[in-house]
Each structure stands twice: as structure tokens, then as C-alpha cells.
Design an enzyme around this catalytic site. Sequence first.
Site, PDB file in Angstrom:
ATOM      1  N   SER A  82      -9.597  -5.038  14.274  1.00 55.78           N
ATOM      2  CA  SER A  82      -9.509  -3.623  13.941  1.00 55.78           C
ATOM      3  C   SER A  82     -10.607  -3.264  12.961  1.00 55.78           C
ATOM      4  O   SER A  82     -11.144  -4.128  12.258  1.00 55.78           O
ATOM      5  CB  SER A  82      -8.139  -3.323  13.308  1.00 55.78           C
ATOM      6  OG  SER A  82      -8.081  -2.013  12.777  1.00 55.78           O
ATOM      7  N   TYR A 112      -0.843  -4.086   7.382  1.00 48.48           N
ATOM      8  CA  TYR A 112      -1.696  -4.163   8.573  1.00 48.48           C
ATOM      9  C   TYR A 112      -3.118  -4.589   8.192  1.00 48.48           C
ATOM     10  O   TYR A 112      -3.712  -5.453   8.842  1.00 48.48           O
ATOM     11  CB  TYR A 112      -1.710  -2.808   9.281  1.00 48.48           C
ATOM     12  CG  TYR A 112      -2.479  -2.808  10.582  1.00 48.48           C
ATOM     13  CD1 TYR A 112      -1.971  -3.457  11.704  1.00 48.48           C
ATOM     14  CD2 TYR A 112      -3.706  -2.164  10.698  1.00 48.48           C
ATOM     15  CE1 TYR A 112      -2.663  -3.465  12.903  1.00 48.48           C
ATOM     16  CE2 TYR A 112      -4.406  -2.162  11.892  1.00 48.48           C
ATOM     17  CZ  TYR A 112      -3.884  -2.815  12.993  1.00 48.48           C
ATOM     18  OH  TYR A 112      -4.574  -2.823  14.173  1.00 48.48           O
TER      19      TYR A 112
END
Length: 282
Positions: free
Chosen positions: A138, A151
Site C-alpha cells: 500500500s 493498517y
Amino acid sequence: MNKKSLQKAVLITGCSSGIGYQTAKDLQMRGYDVIATARKQEDVKKLNSEGLFSLQLDLSDSNSIKEAFAKTLGHTNGTLYGLFNNGAYGQAGAVEDLSRETIKQQFETNVFGWIELTNLAIPIMRSQGAGRIIYNSSILGLIALKFRGAYNASKFAIEGFADTLRLELNNTKIFISLIEPGPIESKFRQNSYEIYMRTIDRNNSAFKDDYFIAEQRLQKQGAAVPFTLPAEAVSKKVLHALESNKPKPRYYVTFPTYLFAYLKRFLPHRILDKILIKISNN
């Protein structure tokens, strides 16, 4: 990239929707023997009904991982060319509002499950003399944003594991690649909102007002930020990582990912922090 694959087997996690689903369909059309996995049995049935060989695999459950991997090898006669670690979710919430159990669950799915699958795949790839292991990371594995601490940390962890693994397998034909998507059309925000509502006591948080803004973003329909691309943009990078003679260590997908990889390299930390704080507050 112009050669068609001769039924090379590729195991993909998180295929119920979004990037995993699109990649599974695209690779199948390319001629790969795709093993598409999903956590929920109803999603497995849906994938099978669409002509994909699909298995149930819960990344937070070691027994589920081992069972799915054994069934994969049974399906492929003991071979596995590629592993695309994709299944994940985004736990929202300020760091001080995250319980130990909430953080543990984030890592069970986003990190520990991926590493367990990787360690099952490597001996198979060693025995056959080649393989490709791809991690869907990501932009938040490159930079951090507020209220995404769990996250962020999970993706930073995967970046570290993948970089280490690439060094350790340097003298083999097993190639390691990271995909850095950035904003992609998917159900990611919808899933994050549902988990956030179950795990964060926002009414008793010091960030109660900030959470109200974050909730509007998580519930927004369609693209929430500029430069959002369809899932096909990621599957193209996965295909290159599978088929190139020299796959890249990292594949940047969207403009924000290219931009922040550059800014992180050249901007002073305090200036970059100001930019990231402004983005986080939008």
C-alpha cells in the site's frame, strides 16, 4: 509479457472483490491455473459459479491456511508457480483507541497469514527451481496517515519482510515483488467502516470530532480521492511480476504512490509531516 502462460498455477488470497477478484479473472483469461481464495464460504461458491477454482481460506486461521494450501497442491499436482498475497483489511482508529486484540487481529490477517503462506510456498518453489511471490502492499507501507495506525504498521511490516526475503532468496530463481497500489476502486472503505464501527469506542475518544469527518470519508460512495484507478491497474502489475524475466522489487500503480515515494526520499521529515497531516484531515 507477450508469451502466454502454459497453465502455471497461481494462488491468490482475498478474491471476493476488488483487486483479488479482478486479478484472478485476468490471470485466468491469460491462461493461468488460478486458485482463487476467499474467507467467506458464500464468496467461494460465487467464485466457483463463475468458473474459477476457488477455496475457502481465512488468513487469521492457521488451520484454514494449511488446509487450503494442501488442497491447492492437490489441485496442481504439487506445483505452485506464483503466490499473490492480497487478502487484507484496513483497521481505522487512532493509535490510543486501538486495543491489543484489535491490533492483533489486524496483524493476523495482514501479516502473519501472509508470512505463513509464504513459508509454505517457498519449499515448493525451491524444489521446482523457480517461483514468484507478490505482496499487495500500500501507499501506507511507504508513508503514514493519521487514524490508520494498525493498517500503516501492518503494511510497513510486510515491506520489511518482503525486502528481507528478497535478499535471502537472491541466489535462487524465486523472485519477490511488492505492489504499491494507492487509491483503487474496491470495497475497501466499506469493509473498513464496518470493522471500525465494531472496534472503536469513538464517543469516548479524544478524537470524537475527527472521527465524524473520517466516517464521512469511509461512507462516501465511489472514488473518495483523486487519481483513483480501477482494479485492472493492479492486475497489470501482477502480470508483469509473474512474467518478466527481471520482475521489479516494487511496482507503483497510481500517481499518489509515485509522488509520495519521491517526496519521502527528498523532503525533510517535518515538511512531509505537514503534508500528511493535511491529507489525513481531509
